[in-house]
Structure formats: C-alpha cells, structure tokens
Scaffold this active site. Structure first.
Site, short mmCIF file in Angstrom:
data_model
loop_
_atom_site.label_atom_id
_atom_site.label_comp_id
_atom_site.label_asym_id
_atom_site.label_seq_id
_atom_site.Cartn_x
_atom_site.Cartn_y
_atom_site.Cartn_z
N TYR A 74 0.84 -1.38 0.05
CA TYR A 74 -0.04 0.10 -0.17
C TYR A 74 0.85 1.27 0.08
CZ TYR A 74 -3.68 -3.16 1.20
OH TYR A 74 -4.55 -4.20 1.19
N HIS A 116 -9.67 0.79 -5.23
CA HIS A 116 -8.71 -0.08 -4.44
C HIS A 116 -7.25 0.10 -4.63
CE1 HIS A 116 -11.74 -2.61 -2.84
NE2 HIS A 116 -12.44 -2.69 -3.94
C1 DQA Z 1 -7.84 -2.60 -0.70
C2 DQA Z 1 -7.84 -3.87 -0.97
C3 DQA Z 1 -8.64 -4.79 0.09
O1 DQA Z 1 -8.36 -6.26 -0.49
C4 DQA Z 1 -8.04 -4.93 1.36
O2 DQA Z 1 -8.57 -5.56 2.20
C5 DQA Z 1 -7.82 -3.30 1.91
C6 DQA Z 1 -7.32 -2.30 0.92
C7 DQA Z 1 -7.06 -1.75 -1.40
O3 DQA Z 1 -7.11 -0.44 -1.29
O4 DQA Z 1 -6.15 -2.21 -2.06
O5 DQA Z 1 -8.20 -3.10 3.14
O6 DQA Z 1 -9.26 -2.08 -0.55
#
Ligand code: DQA
Length: 141
Positions: free
Chosen positions: A23, A100
């Site tokens: 992330y 996402h």
């Molecule tokens: C997310 C992807 C999801 O699978 C994960 O549970 C998240 C972050 C993303 O921003 O890539 O909390 O939503």
C-alpha cells in the site's frame, strides 16, 4: 461545483504502517493531501473513514439526502464480504466509484470477489496513490 464524498473502510487509517510493500509508505492523510492538490479546487471533497461496518452504512445512508455529485468508496476488506454496504450503495442515485489502491486481481483469491462493486458505477484498482485522483477526476465533468 462538484461535491464528492470519499469513504474509506477498515484498516485504511493504518496506511503508512500497514503492509507498505503493498500500500505504500504514505498515510491516509498524505493520500488526502495528494488527491486534494491534484484536484486543485475543482471539486469539494469530504473524507470519512471508519473501521465499523454499520458506521459505513450509516454514512452512505446519510448521503442519500445530501447534495454530493458522486461517491468514491474504498470499502477495504468489506469489499469482499459486505452485503450491507452493497445494499446501502444501491439506494444512492449518484455515481458510485469503488476504488482499491492495490490491484486486487493480482492478489489472494479471496480478494477477487468484489461484492460491493456490484453496486458501483465503475471500479478503479491498482493505481496506488493515484487511484483516488483518477476516480474523482472521472467525475469532474
Ligand atoms: C484494499 C484491498 C482490500 O482487499 C484490502 O482488504 C484493503 C485495501 C485496497 O485499497 O487495495 O483493506 O481495498
């Protein structure tokens, strides 16, 4: 002036500390500042984050009688499980863009089901910190 509500679900308040290799190293507040600077005043953005499913549902329901022109939502892990968030999104009459940060289809199989996305107008996944900006930009016209 366009007015958008940006909703962030569970664990997104931990950006910066949470799996930085997936992330990135920036916090949710860094992401907000980056996005606001990219938009440069072309839309009014209201940001909301909760780790609690019911609070996310309540915020979506409240938006039904507000004057937002679009909703941008990163449901976090609830994207894969939440019928309640899906159903709340269905009530909205404005475009809903699910975002996402990561490219969920390149990750574990349990992330390949995007339940809430079935109630979204469009989805955006895998552009990292640019993801929110791209989604918001698509709703500026
Ligand atoms: C997310 C992807 C999801 O699978 C994960 O549970 C998240 C972050 C993303 O921003 O890539 O909390 O939503």
């Amino acid at each position: 002036m366009k007015k958008m509500l940006i909703i962030n679900g569970p664990n997104l308040n931990m950006l910066g500390q949470r799996e930085p290799e997936v992330y990135g190293k920036e916090t949710l507040d860094d992401l907000r500042k980056f996005t606001e600077s990219m938009i440069s005043g072309q839309a009014k953005l209201e940001w909301f984050q909760s780790n609690v499913e019911g609070e996310l549902v309540n915020r979506i329901q409240k938006a039904v009688s507000e004057d937002f022109t679009a909703l941008i939502i990163n449901p976090g892990g609830y994207a894969h499980t939440s019928v309640a968030i899906h159903d709340a999104l269905k009530i909205l009459k404005i475009p809903v863009i699910e975002v996402h940060l990561s490219q969920v289809y390149k990750r574990e199989e349990f992330r390949h089901t995007l339940l809430t996305a079935k109630a979204a107008t469009a989805i955006m996944s895998g552009f990292g910190k640019q993801t929110y900006y791209i989604a918001i930009n698509s709703q500026l016209q």
